[in-house]
Each structure stands twice: as C-alpha cells, then as structure tokens.
Design an enzyme around this catalytic site. Structure first.
Site, PDB file in Angstrom:
ATOM      1  N   GLY A  88       2.814   5.322   8.880  1.00 39.65           N
ATOM      2  CA  GLY A  88       4.234   5.338   8.826  1.00 39.65           C
ATOM      3  C   GLY A  88       4.846   4.486   8.620  1.00 39.65           C
ATOM      4  O   GLY A  88       4.052   3.301   8.455  1.00 39.65           O
ATOM      5  N   GLY A 108       6.184   1.354   8.932  1.00 36.60           N
ATOM      6  CA  GLY A 108       6.364   0.210  10.473  1.00 36.60           C
ATOM      7  C   GLY A 108       7.086  -0.788  10.377  1.00 36.60           C
ATOM      8  O   GLY A 108       7.615  -1.786  11.149  1.00 36.60           O
ATOM      9  N   ARG A 109       7.783  -1.480   8.669  1.00 35.14           N
ATOM     10  CA  ARG A 109       8.783  -1.855   7.954  1.00 35.14           C
ATOM     11  C   ARG A 109       9.666  -1.334   6.961  1.00 35.14           C
ATOM     12  O   ARG A 109      10.318  -2.139   6.413  1.00 35.14           O
ATOM     13  CB  ARG A 109       8.217  -3.208   8.135  1.00 35.14           C
ATOM     14  CG  ARG A 109       7.340  -2.876   6.977  1.00 35.14           C
ATOM     15  CD  ARG A 109       7.031  -4.650   6.923  1.00 35.14           C
ATOM     16  NE  ARG A 109       5.787  -4.837   5.017  1.00 35.14           N
ATOM     17  CZ  ARG A 109       5.370  -5.651   4.302  1.00 35.14           C
ATOM     18  NH1 ARG A 109       6.451  -6.785   4.695  1.00 35.14           N
ATOM     19  NH2 ARG A 109       4.624  -5.543   3.407  1.00 35.14           N
ATOM     20  N   LYS A 155      12.762  -2.360   3.590  1.00 31.31           N
ATOM     21  CA  LYS A 155      11.657  -2.885   3.734  1.00 31.31           C
ATOM     22  C   LYS A 155      11.900  -3.959   3.929  1.00 31.31           C
ATOM     23  O   LYS A 155      12.514  -5.453   3.511  1.00 31.31           O
ATOM     24  CB  LYS A 155      10.612  -2.870   2.153  1.00 31.31           C
ATOM     25  CG  LYS A 155       9.244  -3.089   2.751  1.00 31.31           C
ATOM     26  CD  LYS A 155       8.627  -3.505   0.970  1.00 31.31           C
ATOM     27  CE  LYS A 155       7.381  -2.929   2.173  1.00 31.31           C
ATOM     28  NZ  LYS A 155       5.863  -2.473   0.455  1.00 31.31           N
ATOM     29  N   GLY A 203       7.182  -5.903  11.259  1.00 33.52           N
ATOM     30  CA  GLY A 203       8.759  -5.177  11.071  1.00 33.52           C
ATOM     31  C   GLY A 203       8.938  -5.635  10.185  1.00 33.52           C
ATOM     32  O   GLY A 203      10.021  -5.266   9.495  1.00 33.52           O
ATOM     33  N   ARG A 262      14.670  -0.725  -2.139  1.00 30.58           N
ATOM     34  CA  ARG A 262      13.974  -0.486  -2.860  1.00 30.58           C
ATOM     35  C   ARG A 262      14.538   1.135  -2.728  1.00 30.58           C
ATOM     36  O   ARG A 262      14.347   1.466  -2.220  1.00 30.58           O
ATOM     37  CB  ARG A 262      12.237   0.012  -2.567  1.00 30.58           C
ATOM     38  CG  ARG A 262      11.127   0.418  -2.395  1.00 30.58           C
ATOM     39  CD  ARG A 262      10.341   0.096  -2.970  1.00 30.58           C
ATOM     40  NE  ARG A 262       9.031   1.034  -1.422  1.00 30.58           N
ATOM     41  CZ  ARG A 262       8.346   1.160  -0.862  1.00 30.58           C
ATOM     42  NH1 ARG A 262       7.456   0.230  -1.320  1.00 30.58           N
ATOM     43  NH2 ARG A 262       7.748   1.579  -0.409  1.00 30.58           N
ATOM     44  N   ASP A 266      -1.956   6.318   0.833  1.00 30.13           N
ATOM     45  CA  ASP A 266      -0.502   6.272   1.671  1.00 30.13           C
ATOM     46  C   ASP A 266      -0.330   5.279   1.175  1.00 30.13           C
ATOM     47  O   ASP A 266       1.126   5.224   0.865  1.00 30.13           O
ATOM     48  CB  ASP A 266      -0.551   5.271   2.846  1.00 30.13           C
ATOM     49  CG  ASP A 266      -0.825   4.296   3.330  1.00 30.13           C
ATOM     50  OD1 ASP A 266      -2.243   4.199   2.961  1.00 30.13           O
ATOM     51  OD2 ASP A 266      -0.716   3.073   3.418  1.00 30.13           O
ATOM     52  N   ASN A 267      -0.123   4.465  -0.552  1.00 27.58           N
ATOM     53  CA  ASN A 267       0.122   4.425  -1.640  1.00 27.58           C
ATOM     54  C   ASN A 267       0.073   4.909  -2.822  1.00 27.58           C
ATOM     55  O   ASN A 267       0.592   4.933  -3.652  1.00 27.58           O
ATOM     56  CB  ASN A 267      -0.773   2.647  -1.862  1.00 27.58           C
ATOM     57  CG  ASN A 267       0.003   1.880  -0.542  1.00 27.58           C
ATOM     58  OD1 ASN A 267       0.738   2.514  -0.014  1.00 27.58           O
ATOM     59  ND2 ASN A 267      -0.600   0.634  -0.711  1.00 27.58           N
TER      60      ASN A 267
HETATM   61  P1  AMP Z   1       0.961  -1.891   3.253  1.00 28.65           P
HETATM   62  O1  AMP Z   1      -0.582  -2.335   3.043  1.00 28.65           O
HETATM   63  O2  AMP Z   1       2.225  -2.026   3.175  1.00 28.65           O
HETATM   64  O3  AMP Z   1       1.068  -0.408   2.074  1.00 28.65           O
HETATM   65  O4  AMP Z   1       1.567  -1.138   4.632  1.00 28.65           O
HETATM   66  C1  AMP Z   1       0.591  -0.020   5.348  1.00 28.65           C
HETATM   67  C2  AMP Z   1       0.884   0.219   6.572  1.00 28.65           C
HETATM   68  O5  AMP Z   1       0.934  -1.348   7.489  1.00 28.65           O
HETATM   69  C3  AMP Z   1       1.966   1.116   6.386  1.00 28.65           C
HETATM   70  O6  AMP Z   1       2.179   2.074   7.477  1.00 28.65           O
HETATM   71  C4  AMP Z   1       3.349  -0.166   6.462  1.00 28.65           C
HETATM   72  O7  AMP Z   1       4.330  -0.048   7.211  1.00 28.65           O
HETATM   73  C5  AMP Z   1       2.960  -1.141   7.937  1.00 28.65           C
HETATM   74  N1  AMP Z   1       2.888  -2.455   8.423  1.00 28.65           N
HETATM   75  C6  AMP Z   1       2.369  -3.185   7.026  1.00 28.65           C
HETATM   76  N2  AMP Z   1       3.309  -4.728   7.581  1.00 28.65           N
HETATM   77  C7  AMP Z   1       4.234  -3.966   8.729  1.00 28.65           C
HETATM   78  C8  AMP Z   1       4.869  -5.559   9.715  1.00 28.65           C
HETATM   79  N3  AMP Z   1       4.641  -6.681   9.076  1.00 28.65           N
HETATM   80  N4  AMP Z   1       4.689  -4.885  10.594  1.00 28.65           N
HETATM   81  C9  AMP Z   1       5.226  -3.656  10.940  1.00 28.65           C
HETATM   82  N5  AMP Z   1       3.952  -2.673   9.691  1.00 28.65           N
HETATM   83  C10 AMP Z   1       3.529  -2.766   8.891  1.00 28.65           C
HETATM   84 MG    MG Z   2       2.281   1.023   1.769  1.00 29.26          MG
END
Ligand code: AMP
Ligand code: MG
Length: 499
Positions: free
Chosen positions: A89, A91-92, A112, A125, A175, A251-252
């Site tokens: 989900g 997260g940030r 973001k 976040g 974004r 998820d990407n």
């Molecule tokens: P990403 O690697 O950016 O695709 O993120 C993978 C997951 O980790 C997603 O659910 C993001 O929302 C969460 N996430 C990444 N960085 C953070 C952060 N600094 N704080 C909270 N959630 C994060």
């Molecule tokens: Mg992602």
C-alpha cells in the site's frame, strides 16, 4: 491570488470504497519549490498560471490542499523479488485527486513523501530531495523518448531532514499517472477480498484504461490480454533505449502500461544483457535482458487474480489464461523486432525476413557486447554511417574486424529496400528519430542530484533536464551530456531504492 478550484473528479475514491484509507498529508515546516512542470500543469488544465512559487510550494507540499482534493492512501499487495507481501500500500504516497486533461484522459495527481499513512509499517512516510528530483529527470527523459511513463508535476523541499544512512533534505514529489493501479492492487483484492472485489477492480480498470475490451466475448480474459499487449510494447521500448527498471516487483507494474517508480533504475552504457545496477538485486533478477521474462511472470500473477472471473470452471480458466501468458514472449518479440528494424534503419519487411533481420540485429548486439561499446552512441553512430559517414562509428570499435563484415551485411540488407537517390539521407534521418543521442547518463544524474541535495545548487539539474527534453537533437552545446561515464564510474556504480 487565491488558489483556483481544480476540477477534480475522484473516481477511485468514489467507486472503490474499501480499496483505500483516507489520509491527510503531513504539514511541512518550510516548503520551497524546487521544480514545477508548467507544460504538464497546462496539459492537466490546473489553472495555476498566475500562481507564484510560494503559493505553488504550499500547494505541492500538501500544506494547503485545493478544494475538491480527497487524499487517500491506496491499498495494494505485491511480490517483491519473488516473495509475496500481502500488505504494502501507499506507505509514503497519497492520491490527491483525478483530473481530466486536455486530451480527455483521466490522470491521477499524487504526492510521494507526504508523511505516514495507515500502510507505512515501520517507514517514516518521507522522501528525500535527491530521489524525488531523480523521478523528474527520468520521467521527463522517458516522456521525451516517447515511452509511456508517469511524470513529475512538482518537487517541493520541505525544510526538514529525513534520516537515511545520513540526514538528507526532505522533499515531496507530485506525480502524475494514467492511474496508480498495479498488478499488486489486484493481488490485494484477491488475498483480502473476494472474487467480487477483484471483479469490481477489473471493471474499474477496464472502464478507465481498456474500454474496448468491454465488447470482448470474455471481458476479463480480454483485459488480461490487453494489459499483456501494453506490457509487451513497453518492455520492448525499455530494451531499445537500454533502460533497466531495477525493481520490477508486481506492485511496481502499472495496469495502464506506463513506466512507474524510478527507484534504483539505470541506463546501460556498455552493452551487456546481464547489466544490473541495483544494490539489492544480488541475483540479477531484474537485469536488463531479464525484463521480458519478469513482465511475463508478473502478468501470470495478475492472471491468477482473474481466474474466477475468466471461467466458472477453474481448469478452463487456467487453460485460457495460460494461453495469454504463453503468448507473451512472442508478442513482446514482435514489438522488439519492429523497434529493432527501426533502429537499424529498415523501413519494411522483406519476404521471410524476420529471422534474417533478428539475426542481423543480434549479431550487431553481439559485437557491442564483445567490445563493450556504448549502447546509445553505437546506435547513433550507425545513423551517421547510414548517411555515409562511417568514421565516428569505426572509432567506437577500435581494431574490430567483425564490424566490417557486419556493416557489409547491413548495407546489403538496406539496399534490398532502397529506392531513389534520397534513400540514404531518409534512412539516417529516420534512425536519428528513434536512436537518441541523449539519455540520462548515470554519472550526470548523480552529479545533478548531489549538487541539488548536498549544496542546494539546482543549476546542474536544470541543465540536464533541459538536455533530456531534446534527446534526439544533435546540439554541440549539449555534447557533454552525450558522453559515456568514465569507466571507473560505471564499474563502481550502484543504485539504491529511493526510500
Ligand atoms: P517502493 O520500493 O518505493 O516501490 O516501495 C515499496 C513499498 O514500501 C510501498 O508500499 C511503499 O509505500 C513503501 N515505502 C517505501 N518507502 C517508504 C517510507 N519511507 N515510508 C513508508 N513506506 C515506504
Ligand atoms: Mg513502488
């Protein structure tokens, strides 16, 4: 000047209750606008033309939300490096709202780095200036290269540090995406919901991104097929410009077929199918040439979520979905070959020429690999060769006899479709429209981001951005952006997830 009312129309929040959590962005202490994409704002009809930087910084930090914004954190799951995580989900990130752009396309506007959400788990976040400006550079470069992509609308420095290995200046990115639906969104509905919930999401995705499949006999199979088609095309485009996404987790992978999430991505320099730069991708799961296989794997995960909708009888559903998944490599190969022909300056097919053209292209790539030639420059210099100037190309292949033999084959193949006196010039021009001179060179990106992040100097970022917006132009003033990195740089170069 008061903020204009942005005409939001938030279909996701309206149509998919239970798929997200409402959530407000965190207030930031001292917002400063670092980047604003005026062209994109106009395309989105945001009506922000008269706003000054201070007002834009308040808006794009989340400190002042425009009327009609309904910030929500979207729920999703995902396979990360092959391991299923049922609860990821936003997260940030926060979806702020959707608008209909000038071309009548529905677009998401999302933050973001805007603070914690119910999906943050242990994360803060937040996001840092460097990785958010990186999203700008890569997204704008991809867009200028003609590749479907999410794009950055704004970056605002928050005036507070974020703590990673060291303290870094914090930022919020805005974004813009065709949507933020992911393969992982479907996986979330499968594991936490029901086939009915998957159906609701699929119907939403079909209406928003694939309206034509509503007419298909089996609309959910048609949907899977249509997503596969866009991914087949997208990954071919990535390969043709040497792009390595770096973290193709489910998820990407976006349902609309856009490139999304520029974390540890990188551009290949010396051609190597096994090129991988991400510090966390130790097994090379997401290496350059692995990307079509991974896309297929991810599509199989999407297919699993759709099985109960594809047919009542599970065996039949699996059979139908498997046909689509098994057809992916060939489907991708057709896009890849079409792109390869264009890069080689071949306008048309010749009878039974697929195998021969593939072999011609592959032996060219073998030559680049053997000599560790810069991928981007080699193609560009091949265009010069098409125009009759072979010296710049030869200079890239010192003492390589194989090049002469290959050039001979290529010239013969070109001659097979040539007609008229202008054929050579037309070929060179066409090749220069598909073989970019300027890609985001990793060392230039790093240089620009460290200047911005470490010393607050945005000039290198702005100069690079300006160059990347004209990737096919041969402008002597931009020559330094076309040069490969020094060998030592690439030998040591690793990318990191922008967290
Ligand atoms: P990403 O690697 O950016 O695709 O993120 C993978 C997951 O980790 C997603 O659910 C993001 O929302 C969460 N996430 C990444 N960085 C953070 C952060 N600094 N704080 C909270 N959630 C994060
Ligand atoms: Mg992602």
């Amino acid at each position: 000047m008061p903020l204009p009312a942005i005409p939001f129309d938030n279909s996701y929040a309206r149509d998919l209750p239970g798929f997200y959590a409402p959530c407000q962005p965190a207030a930031v202490p001292a917002p400063v606008l670092l980047f604003f994409n005026r062209g994109l704002a106009e395309e989105l009809r945001l009506g922000l033309e008269g706003q000054d930087d201070t007002a834009l910084a308040k808006l794009f930090s989340g400190n002042v939300l425009p009327e009609g914004a309904e910030p929500i954190a979207q729920a999703y799951a995902g396979h990360q490096f092959g391991q299923f995580n049922p609860q990821l989900g936003d997260g940030r990130a926060l979806l702020i709202g959707e608008v209909i752009d000038r071309a009548d396309r529905r677009r998401d506007i999302a933050f973001k780095g805007s603070g914690r959400t119910p999906f943050s788990r242990l994360g803060d976040g937040k996001a840092a200036v460097g990785p958010m400006l990186r999203e700008v550079l890569i997204g704008e470069a991809m867009h200028a290269l003609g590749i479907p992509t999410t794009r950055a609308l704004a970056v605002v420095a928050t005036g507070e540090p974020v703590y990673r290995e060291r303290a870094l200046p914090g930022a919020v990115l805005t974004r813009v995406a065709a949507s933020h639906l992911r393969v992982g969104t479907f996986q979330f509905c499968m594991v936490h919901g029901s086939p009915e919930m998957v159906r609701q999401l699929a119907d939403y995705a079909i209406a928003r991104h694939y309206p034509d499949v509503r007419e298909a006999g089996n609309r959910y199979l048609g949907f899977l097929n249509a997503v596969a088609e866009r991914q087949a095309a997208l990954i071919a485009q990535w390969l043709h410009i040497g792009f390595i996404h770096g973290v193709m987790n489910t998820d990407n992978m976006g349902i609309p077929g856009e490139t999304i999430d520029f974390g540890p991505c990188a551009f290949m320099e010396a051609y190597d199918p096994r090129a991988v730069f991400s510090s966390i991708d130790e097994g090379g799961r997401y290496a350059y040439a692995a990307q079509p296989h991974i896309a297929r794997w991810n599509l199989a995960r999407l297919a699993e979520t759709l099985l109960p909708l594809i047919a009542d009888e599970e065996g039949r559903a699996i059979e139908l979905a498997t046909e689509v998944i098994d057809a992916f490599p060939e489907r991708h190969r057709r896009y890849w070959l079409a792109g390869l022909r264009a890069k080689l300056g071949l306008a048309g097919h010749i009878a039974d020429g697929d195998a021969a053209d593939t072999a011609l292209g592959e032996s060219w790539l073998d030559l680049l690999h053997a000599q560790q030639v810069d991928y981007t420059l080699a193609w560009r210099r091949l265009a010069d060769a098409a125009a009759g100037d072979e010296a710049p190309l030869r200079a890239l292949f010192p003492g390589q006899p194989g090049l002469e033999r290959w050039l001979q084959r290529w010239r013969e193949r070109c001659a097979a479709e040539d007609a008229g006196a202008d054929a050579a010039k037309a070929r060179a021009d066409a090749m220069r429209r598909v073989n970019p001179l300027l890609i985001p060179r990793n060392h230039r990106v790093e240089e620009a981001l460290s200047a911005a992040s470490d010393t607050g100097d945005l000039a290198p970022f702005e100069q690079l951005l300006n160059a990347l917006r004209r990737p096919f132009d041969e402008d002597p003033a931009l020559a330094r952006f076309a040069e490969p990195a020094p060998g030592e740089f690439m030998a040591e170069f690793r990318t990191f997830c922008g967290t």
